[in-house]
Enzyme design. Structure first.
Site, PDB file in Angstrom:
ATOM      1  N   SER A   7       7.575   2.154  -6.856  1.00 42.27           N
ATOM      2  CA  SER A   7       6.267   2.407  -7.456  1.00 42.27           C
ATOM      3  C   SER A   7       5.494   1.332  -6.605  1.00 42.27           C
ATOM      4  O   SER A   7       5.774   0.800  -5.751  1.00 42.27           O
ATOM      5  CB  SER A   7       6.320   1.634  -8.890  1.00 42.27           C
ATOM      6  OG  SER A   7       6.839   0.735  -8.991  1.00 42.27           O
ATOM      7  N   GLU A   9       1.356  -0.478  -5.933  1.00 39.62           N
ATOM      8  CA  GLU A   9       0.432  -1.122  -6.665  1.00 39.62           C
ATOM      9  C   GLU A   9      -0.931  -1.128  -5.621  1.00 39.62           C
ATOM     10  O   GLU A   9      -0.864  -1.331  -4.372  1.00 39.62           O
ATOM     11  CB  GLU A   9       0.572  -2.586  -6.796  1.00 39.62           C
ATOM     12  CG  GLU A   9      -0.678  -3.390  -7.538  1.00 39.62           C
ATOM     13  CD  GLU A   9      -0.424  -4.737  -7.726  1.00 39.62           C
ATOM     14  OE1 GLU A   9       0.079  -4.952  -8.701  1.00 39.62           O
ATOM     15  OE2 GLU A   9      -1.025  -5.718  -6.983  1.00 39.62           O
ATOM     16  N   ASP A 101      -6.396 -14.111 -14.300  1.00 39.80           N
ATOM     17  CA  ASP A 101      -6.869 -15.605 -13.725  1.00 39.80           C
ATOM     18  C   ASP A 101      -8.283 -15.910 -14.239  1.00 39.80           C
ATOM     19  O   ASP A 101      -8.937 -15.082 -14.722  1.00 39.80           O
ATOM     20  CB  ASP A 101      -6.816 -15.374 -12.141  1.00 39.80           C
ATOM     21  CG  ASP A 101      -5.421 -14.955 -11.585  1.00 39.80           C
ATOM     22  OD1 ASP A 101      -4.558 -15.543 -12.181  1.00 39.80           O
ATOM     23  OD2 ASP A 101      -5.386 -14.186 -10.694  1.00 39.80           O
ATOM     24  N   PHE A 211      -1.953 -16.203  -0.420  1.00 41.20           N
ATOM     25  CA  PHE A 211      -1.755 -15.569  -1.363  1.00 41.20           C
ATOM     26  C   PHE A 211      -0.464 -16.269  -2.161  1.00 41.20           C
ATOM     27  O   PHE A 211      -0.302 -16.474  -3.372  1.00 41.20           O
ATOM     28  CB  PHE A 211      -1.304 -14.211  -1.120  1.00 41.20           C
ATOM     29  CG  PHE A 211      -1.009 -13.249  -2.563  1.00 41.20           C
ATOM     30  CD1 PHE A 211      -1.319 -13.734  -3.610  1.00 41.20           C
ATOM     31  CD2 PHE A 211      -0.253 -12.068  -2.239  1.00 41.20           C
ATOM     32  CE1 PHE A 211      -1.169 -12.809  -4.983  1.00 41.20           C
ATOM     33  CE2 PHE A 211       0.224 -11.421  -3.465  1.00 41.20           C
ATOM     34  CZ  PHE A 211      -0.573 -11.732  -4.571  1.00 41.20           C
ATOM     35  N   HIS A 259       8.992  -2.041  -6.634  1.00 44.10           N
ATOM     36  CA  HIS A 259       7.448  -1.933  -6.697  1.00 44.10           C
ATOM     37  C   HIS A 259       6.826  -2.828  -5.497  1.00 44.10           C
ATOM     38  O   HIS A 259       6.916  -4.115  -5.238  1.00 44.10           O
ATOM     39  CB  HIS A 259       7.131  -2.695  -8.142  1.00 44.10           C
ATOM     40  CG  HIS A 259       5.759  -2.585  -8.351  1.00 44.10           C
ATOM     41  ND1 HIS A 259       5.061  -1.378  -8.676  1.00 44.10           N
ATOM     42  CD2 HIS A 259       4.471  -3.533  -8.392  1.00 44.10           C
ATOM     43  CE1 HIS A 259       3.941  -1.623  -9.146  1.00 44.10           C
ATOM     44  NE2 HIS A 259       3.522  -2.917  -8.668  1.00 44.10           N
TER      45      HIS A 259
END
Length: 285
Positions: A7, A9, A101, A211, A259
């Protein structure tokens, strides 16, 4: 090694050039027959409308099973559930339900006065509809707000599953052992829902480190040394090699679904998938 399910994103575009990148990425990756693709929310819910537009376009024009990210940030319960209603009306049947967030400029996350206080409450409300598949977030290393406790993250994930989430997607990590420890802790806690490892093909080493710092992912010394030695000219080749190795380590230990966080850049994800035997015709190239 079995060929994994995959999958992807994506994030919603903020301008015309970004729109072209998203559609190019969708065109490149959709032939790999992903189980689903997800579309993120911007920090503080800033891309709410853009996320909805991207989700419906990916579903309608590319025939993809799209899971829309939804957060509790800066919205009342009624406003949040109106978004779910709008997705349902457009045929979207999957939600990635997250707390979200803090909005930009806000030091700590605070619930809207009339909003959901946590992702557990959001999941419960969506599950009560009875028409949505719900995925939750999971943290194989301590979430910045968990007080440094993996046990707290596992306990909270169990509450999300009990509230109605049918699976979870993890934050990215560098070592397969990090995921295995978390998976084992989840199993020991009685969590039997699938936990999908989140994979970040490193498009930029500088960006990946930034990140990682923001989301609590530890950066191992070996990775720092490897990228320093590779230098800018060798960064992409090293990123592909390390991502393929991470994925193979996961698959060799029984993981069946990966993912990928694509950052709307398909080439590295495509290259890794090809090495894993995930291609348009289902066979290794």
């Amino acid at each position: 090694m079995n060929t994994p399910a995959v999958s992807f994103e994506f994030f919603p575009p903020r301008n015309l050039d970004a729109s072209f990148r998203l559609w190019d990425t969708a065109r490149a990756l959709s032939p790999l027959h992903p189980d689903f693709v997800s579309v993120t929310y911007g920090a503080g819910g800033t891309t709410r409308k853009l996320t909805h537009e991207a989700v419906t376009a990916l579903s309608n024009h590319y025939g993809l099973n799209v899971a829309a990210h939804l957060t509790c940030v800066d919205a009342s319960r009624a406003e949040t559930m109106e978004i779910v209603d709008a997705y349902a009306e457009s045929g979207v049947r999957e939600i990635v339900a997250l707390r979200g967030d803090a909005p930009k400029g806000q030091q700590r996350w605070e619930a809207h006065p009339d909003g959901f206080a946590s992702s557990v409450e959001l999941i419960e409300a969506i599950a009560a509809r009875g028409d949505m598949t719900i995925r939750a977030g999971a943290y194989p290393e301590p979430h910045p707000d968990s007080g440094g406790s993996n046990a707290a993250d596992v306990s909270f994930l169990k509450r999300k599953i009990e509230a109605g989430a049918s699976s979870a997607i993890t934050q990215f990590f560098f070592d397969a052992e990090t995921f295995f420890r978390f998976r084992d802790a989840c199993a020991a806690a009685g969590i039997d829902a699938p936990v999908l490892p989140g994979i970040l093909p490193i498009q930029s080493w500088k960006g990946a480190r930034k990140f990682a710092e923001s989301c609590g992912t530890s950066v191992p010394d070996w990775a720092v040394e490897a990228f320093e030695e590779a230098g800018p000219e060798g960064e992409q080749a090293l990123a592909e090699e390390l991502c393929v190795k991470l994925c193979r380590d996961l698959l060799d230990d029984g993981v069946g679904h990966l993912h990928f966080y694509t950052l709307n850049k398909p080439d590295l994800t495509l290259a890794v998938c090809r090495e894993l035997g995930v291609t348009a015709n289902g066979l290794a190239a």
